[in-house]
Write a protein that holds these residues in place. Structure first.
Motif, PDB file in Angstrom:
ATOM      1  N   VAL A 223     -17.508 -18.673  46.304  1.00  0.00           N
ATOM      2  CA  VAL A 223     -18.065 -17.680  47.225  1.00  0.00           C
ATOM      3  C   VAL A 223     -19.580 -17.643  47.069  1.00  0.00           C
ATOM      4  O   VAL A 223     -20.122 -17.976  46.004  1.00  0.00           O
ATOM      5  CB  VAL A 223     -17.484 -16.273  46.970  1.00  0.00           C
ATOM      6  N   VAL A 224     -20.255 -17.237  48.125  1.00  0.00           N
ATOM      7  CA  VAL A 224     -21.703 -17.035  48.077  1.00  0.00           C
ATOM      8  C   VAL A 224     -21.971 -15.658  47.482  1.00  0.00           C
ATOM      9  O   VAL A 224     -21.398 -14.653  47.932  1.00  0.00           O
ATOM     10  CB  VAL A 224     -22.321 -17.135  49.480  1.00  0.00           C
ATOM     11  N   THR A 225     -22.811 -15.621  46.461  1.00  0.00           N
ATOM     12  CA  THR A 225     -23.094 -14.347  45.787  1.00  0.00           C
ATOM     13  C   THR A 225     -24.527 -13.873  45.981  1.00  0.00           C
ATOM     14  O   THR A 225     -24.875 -12.770  45.560  1.00  0.00           O
ATOM     15  CB  THR A 225     -22.818 -14.461  44.284  1.00  0.00           C
ATOM     16  N   GLY A 226     -25.369 -14.686  46.601  1.00  0.00           N
ATOM     17  CA  GLY A 226     -26.749 -14.272  46.804  1.00  0.00           C
ATOM     18  C   GLY A 226     -27.638 -15.461  47.114  1.00  0.00           C
ATOM     19  O   GLY A 226     -27.158 -16.544  47.465  1.00  0.00           O
ATOM     20  N   LYS A 227     -28.944 -15.245  46.966  1.00  0.00           N
ATOM     21  CA  LYS A 227     -29.916 -16.307  47.227  1.00  0.00           C
ATOM     22  C   LYS A 227     -30.995 -16.277  46.149  1.00  0.00           C
ATOM     23  O   LYS A 227     -31.285 -15.241  45.560  1.00  0.00           O
ATOM     24  CB  LYS A 227     -30.564 -16.115  48.606  1.00  0.00           C
ATOM     25  N   ARG A 228     -31.551 -17.456  45.894  1.00  0.00           N
ATOM     26  CA  ARG A 228     -32.716 -17.600  45.031  1.00  0.00           C
ATOM     27  C   ARG A 228     -33.750 -18.338  45.851  1.00  0.00           C
ATOM     28  O   ARG A 228     -33.659 -19.556  46.044  1.00  0.00           O
ATOM     29  CB  ARG A 228     -32.379 -18.355  43.763  1.00  0.00           C
ATOM     30  N   GLY A 229     -34.706 -17.610  46.407  1.00  0.00           N
ATOM     31  CA  GLY A 229     -35.607 -18.219  47.360  1.00  0.00           C
ATOM     32  C   GLY A 229     -34.845 -18.566  48.622  1.00  0.00           C
ATOM     33  O   GLY A 229     -34.187 -17.719  49.222  1.00  0.00           O
ATOM     34  N   ASN A 230     -34.875 -19.841  49.007  1.00  0.00           N
ATOM     35  CA  ASN A 230     -34.117 -20.311  50.174  1.00  0.00           C
ATOM     36  C   ASN A 230     -32.770 -20.904  49.809  1.00  0.00           C
ATOM     37  O   ASN A 230     -32.053 -21.382  50.676  1.00  0.00           O
ATOM     38  CB  ASN A 230     -34.932 -21.344  50.953  1.00  0.00           C
ATOM     39  N   GLU A 231     -32.423 -20.892  48.504  1.00  0.00           N
ATOM     40  CA  GLU A 231     -31.187 -21.502  48.059  1.00  0.00           C
ATOM     41  C   GLU A 231     -30.039 -20.501  47.962  1.00  0.00           C
ATOM     42  O   GLU A 231     -30.216 -19.400  47.408  1.00  0.00           O
ATOM     43  CB  GLU A 231     -31.368 -22.138  46.668  1.00  0.00           C
ATOM     44  N   LEU A 232     -28.897 -20.860  48.499  1.00  0.00           N
ATOM     45  CA  LEU A 232     -27.702 -20.035  48.327  1.00  0.00           C
ATOM     46  C   LEU A 232     -27.190 -20.185  46.899  1.00  0.00           C
ATOM     47  O   LEU A 232     -27.294 -21.254  46.294  1.00  0.00           O
ATOM     48  CB  LEU A 232     -26.612 -20.454  49.310  1.00  0.00           C
TER      49      LEU A 232
END
Length: 236
Positions: A223-232
């Motif tokens: 699952v997607v839990t967030g972003k770091r900059g432009n990275e999922l």
């Protein structure tokens, strides 16, 4: 006696070679077959490569987009097992324009691996969650038969691809659920992780890591839990 799937009609003979199929497809069918299997069985407006008891077996050497509608229609009523070969090693065979004489045979420097399956899996990853669907990936050595007739793609220097021949099945991998695909995430991978983290941990190209995470997302394995900059960022 095993019950046959409703609506399946038996063909005469062994059925191999009834359709205009390339050598690789036919050879994989013979490699997989057991004595009681039936070939080229008409069903629901389709022709099934192989029927084993209540299971339908389809062999797709490339282009999952083409087989997606067929799988979706059949999975509503039948158990379907999809085979897709992954080429580990390849020999390029040059033939004359008639295709009757071999001019040369050389080993390609290209090497394949199991993660190559994601090249096609991106076209139907969510189907692995269907209770009637399983997948198998034979890891093979093959010959690619070409002809220098000026009609092929630029990638092959205008050489036509005449055929693909099975040399050997080295091993095979079966996937029965979305959790089976988590094997492609190394235990050392941090949580959460990005595609760049995955590329560093596996030494795979970034585009392959994007295919892996796309497929795992679509099959609900991560699952997607967030972003770091432009990275999922992902977790499993």
């Amino acid at each position: 006696m095993e019950k046959e799937p409703a609506g399946i009609a038996m063909t005469t003979g062994n059925g191999i070679g009834i359709r205009n199929e390339r050598s690789l497809h036919a050879a994989l069918k013979q490699w997989y077959a057991l004595p009681e299997d039936r070939f080229e069985v008409p069903l629901e407006g389709f022709v099934i490569d192989l029927v084993r008891g209540e299971q339908l077996v389809e062999i797709q050497t490339r282009n999952f987009t083409a087989i997606r509608p067929k799988l979706q229609a059949l999975l509503a009523q039948y158990r379907v097992h999809l085979l897709h070969p992954i080429t580990l090693e390849k020999w390029v065979v040059q033939v004359d324009k008639k295709g009757t004489q071999t001019l040369s045979r050389r080993k390609s420097p290209a090497k394949g691996c199991l993660t190559d399956l994601f090249e096609e899996l991106v076209r139907l990853p969510e189907l692995i969650n269907h209770e009637n669907f399983t997948m198998e990936f034979p890891l093979i050595q093959e010959e690619e038969v070409r002809c220098k007739d000026g009609k092929g793609s630029k990638h092959r220097k205008r050489e036509s691809l005449r055929d693909r021949r099975l040399v050997r099945v080295v091993e095979t991998q079966v996937f029965q659920s979305n959790l089976d695909f988590l094997q492609f995430l190394p235990p050392s991978l941090p949580q959460p992780f990005s595609n760049k983290c995955l590329a560093e941990a596996t030494r795979l190209p970034l585009h392959r890591c994007r295919q892996i995470t796309y497929c795992l997302r679509k099959m609900d394995a991560i699952v997607v839990t967030g972003k770091r900059g432009n990275e999922l960022l992902y977790e499993w």
